[in-house]
Scaffold this motif. Structure first.
Motif, PDB file in Angstrom:
ATOM      1  N   ALA A 122       3.622 -18.675  23.246  1.00  0.00           N
ATOM      2  CA  ALA A 122       3.667 -19.072  24.771  1.00  0.00           C
ATOM      3  C   ALA A 122       4.891 -19.630  25.252  1.00  0.00           C
ATOM      4  O   ALA A 122       5.264 -19.539  26.398  1.00  0.00           O
ATOM      5  CB  ALA A 122       2.403 -19.563  25.343  1.00  0.00           C
ATOM      6  N   GLN A 123       5.121 -20.597  24.292  1.00  0.00           N
ATOM      7  CA  GLN A 123       6.480 -21.468  24.819  1.00  0.00           C
ATOM      8  C   GLN A 123       7.775 -20.904  24.484  1.00  0.00           C
ATOM      9  O   GLN A 123       8.889 -21.227  24.951  1.00  0.00           O
ATOM     10  CB  GLN A 123       6.156 -22.942  24.124  1.00  0.00           C
ATOM     11  CG  GLN A 123       4.984 -23.888  24.477  1.00  0.00           C
ATOM     12  CD  GLN A 123       5.018 -24.748  23.614  1.00  0.00           C
ATOM     13  OE1 GLN A 123       5.619 -25.772  23.894  1.00  0.00           O
ATOM     14  NE2 GLN A 123       3.871 -24.920  22.784  1.00  0.00           N
ATOM     15  N   ARG A 124       7.771 -19.947  23.243  1.00  0.00           N
ATOM     16  CA  ARG A 124       9.011 -19.513  22.854  1.00  0.00           C
ATOM     17  C   ARG A 124       9.103 -17.941  23.107  1.00  0.00           C
ATOM     18  O   ARG A 124      10.346 -17.476  22.713  1.00  0.00           O
ATOM     19  CB  ARG A 124       8.896 -19.849  21.116  1.00  0.00           C
ATOM     20  CG  ARG A 124       8.866 -21.152  20.853  1.00  0.00           C
ATOM     21  CD  ARG A 124       8.620 -21.454  19.274  1.00  0.00           C
ATOM     22  NE  ARG A 124       9.711 -20.832  18.632  1.00  0.00           N
ATOM     23  CZ  ARG A 124      10.595 -21.468  17.976  1.00  0.00           C
ATOM     24  NH1 ARG A 124      10.564 -22.819  18.156  1.00  0.00           N
ATOM     25  NH2 ARG A 124      11.567 -21.073  17.219  1.00  0.00           N
ATOM     26  N   VAL A 206      -0.842 -10.691  25.685  1.00  0.00           N
ATOM     27  CA  VAL A 206       0.425 -10.517  25.894  1.00  0.00           C
ATOM     28  C   VAL A 206       0.757 -10.862  27.409  1.00  0.00           C
ATOM     29  O   VAL A 206       1.996 -11.608  27.511  1.00  0.00           O
ATOM     30  CB  VAL A 206       0.814  -9.073  25.504  1.00  0.00           C
ATOM     31  CG1 VAL A 206       2.498  -8.929  25.705  1.00  0.00           C
ATOM     32  CG2 VAL A 206       0.558  -8.742  24.087  1.00  0.00           C
ATOM     33  N   ASP A 207      -0.115 -10.585  28.140  1.00  0.00           N
ATOM     34  CA  ASP A 207       0.299 -10.951  29.645  1.00  0.00           C
ATOM     35  C   ASP A 207       0.427 -12.568  29.638  1.00  0.00           C
ATOM     36  O   ASP A 207       1.268 -13.198  30.513  1.00  0.00           O
ATOM     37  CB  ASP A 207      -0.990 -10.550  30.517  1.00  0.00           C
ATOM     38  CG  ASP A 207      -0.844  -8.883  30.658  1.00  0.00           C
ATOM     39  OD1 ASP A 207      -0.088  -8.374  30.403  1.00  0.00           O
ATOM     40  OD2 ASP A 207      -2.061  -8.375  31.061  1.00  0.00           O
ATOM     41  N   ARG A 208      -0.659 -13.188  28.998  1.00  0.00           N
ATOM     42  CA  ARG A 208      -0.456 -14.586  29.082  1.00  0.00           C
ATOM     43  C   ARG A 208       0.698 -15.175  28.404  1.00  0.00           C
ATOM     44  O   ARG A 208       1.254 -16.226  28.720  1.00  0.00           O
ATOM     45  CB  ARG A 208      -1.749 -15.185  28.483  1.00  0.00           C
ATOM     46  CG  ARG A 208      -3.001 -14.899  29.064  1.00  0.00           C
ATOM     47  CD  ARG A 208      -3.097 -15.572  30.621  1.00  0.00           C
ATOM     48  NE  ARG A 208      -2.853 -14.351  31.565  1.00  0.00           N
ATOM     49  CZ  ARG A 208      -1.989 -14.743  32.670  1.00  0.00           C
ATOM     50  NH1 ARG A 208      -1.360 -15.900  32.898  1.00  0.00           N
ATOM     51  NH2 ARG A 208      -1.782 -13.872  33.394  1.00  0.00           N
ATOM     52  N   VAL A 214       0.552 -21.431  28.150  1.00  0.00           N
ATOM     53  CA  VAL A 214       0.109 -22.186  26.958  1.00  0.00           C
ATOM     54  C   VAL A 214      -1.381 -21.902  26.916  1.00  0.00           C
ATOM     55  O   VAL A 214      -2.027 -21.486  25.792  1.00  0.00           O
ATOM     56  CB  VAL A 214       0.880 -23.391  26.784  1.00  0.00           C
ATOM     57  CG1 VAL A 214      -0.012 -24.199  25.278  1.00  0.00           C
ATOM     58  CG2 VAL A 214       2.219 -23.260  26.628  1.00  0.00           C
ATOM     59  N   ASP A 215      -2.145 -22.916  27.702  1.00  0.00           N
ATOM     60  CA  ASP A 215      -3.661 -22.870  27.811  1.00  0.00           C
ATOM     61  C   ASP A 215      -4.326 -21.505  27.723  1.00  0.00           C
ATOM     62  O   ASP A 215      -5.409 -21.154  27.070  1.00  0.00           O
ATOM     63  CB  ASP A 215      -3.992 -23.641  28.718  1.00  0.00           C
ATOM     64  CG  ASP A 215      -3.531 -25.264  28.527  1.00  0.00           C
ATOM     65  OD1 ASP A 215      -3.347 -25.596  27.420  1.00  0.00           O
ATOM     66  OD2 ASP A 215      -3.581 -25.793  29.350  1.00  0.00           O
TER      67      ASP A 215
END
Length: 234
Positions: A122-124, A206-208, A214-215
């Motif tokens: 989620a961060q990358r 994938v949407d998140r 991240v959470d």
């Protein structure tokens, strides 16, 4: 007080040869891609017979340090995280087949691991990563009704998330755990219609990830794996 007997066990010649050949590789004397010295050269160097050389060489091959092809010299292999895990594939599958507890432990370990992968991704995640994941989901959707293809796409999806980390050890761990679990992934997935849940949950993950949530990414993946863990059964 009588001292306990400490018996000295004489080692096999092939074990001594193995240790020396292994040191030639680990010391850098032999590099990945190099051919091993011929049997005759090694026999003269170590003062042993051909059987000891051949047995030691086979031990090196069994540990993934060299490759042996008929009629050719053995070659030193480049070790990777993936090749190392492949060395334990058979023993891991045997362990899982013999113990229901081990299978449950592997399911739990996978969930723990993939929660971290989701947070990292989620961060990358780049636009290309998100596009790849959506393409995998579409291939998975197109394979509805074909259990083997559907499960292969499922494994590819989760490994692709691990790849976003850029860490080859994470990717190798993901591939290994999924390969071991595949032995117990029942076709109930296909025949009970649960594949529709899988596709919807993959879309949500994938949407998140695309939103860099991240959470939310961890929560979506945890929900998905907690539901699907029942599909893996002895």
């Amino acid at each position: 007080m009588t001292q306990p007997i400490e018996q000295i066990v004489r080692r096999k010649l092939s074990d001594e040869v193995f240790d020396r050949l292994e040191r030639m590789i680990t010391s850098g004397e032999l590099q990945p891609g190099d051919e091993m010295p011929s049997e005759r050269v090694l026999m003269e160097r170590f003062g042993v017979g051909r059987p000891a050389i051949r047995e030691a060489m086979q031990s090196l091959a069994n540990k993934g340090l060299v490759s042996i092809s008929h009629g050719e010299r053995a070659k030193v292999l480049r070790l990777t995280a993936k090749s190392i895990f492949r060395q334990v594939d058979l023993t891991a599958k045997i362990m899982l087949s013999q113990s229901a507890d081990s299978l449950e432990h592997l399911k739990s370990a996978r969930i723990f691991f993939e929660r971290g992968m989701a947070r990292e991704a989620a961060q990358r995640a780049s636009a290309n990563d998100i596009s790849d994941l959506r393409d995998i989901i579409e291939r998975q959707r197109a394979s509805l009704g074909r259990a083997e293809e559907f499960i292969d796409a499922d494994m590819e999806f989760h490994t692709r998330i691990a790849q976003i980390s850029g860490n080859p050890i994470y990717v190798a761990v993901s591939e290994a755990m999924l390969a071991w679990l595949k032995e117990y992934h029942t076709e109930m997935l296909i025949w009970t219609g649960k594949e529709k849940f899988t596709l919807a949950e993959h879309d949500e993950i994938v949407d998140r990830l695309e939103a860099n949530d991240v959470d939310g990414s961890e929560t979506a993946l945890l929900k998905h794996l907690e539901r699907s863990r029942a599909l893996y059964a002895k």
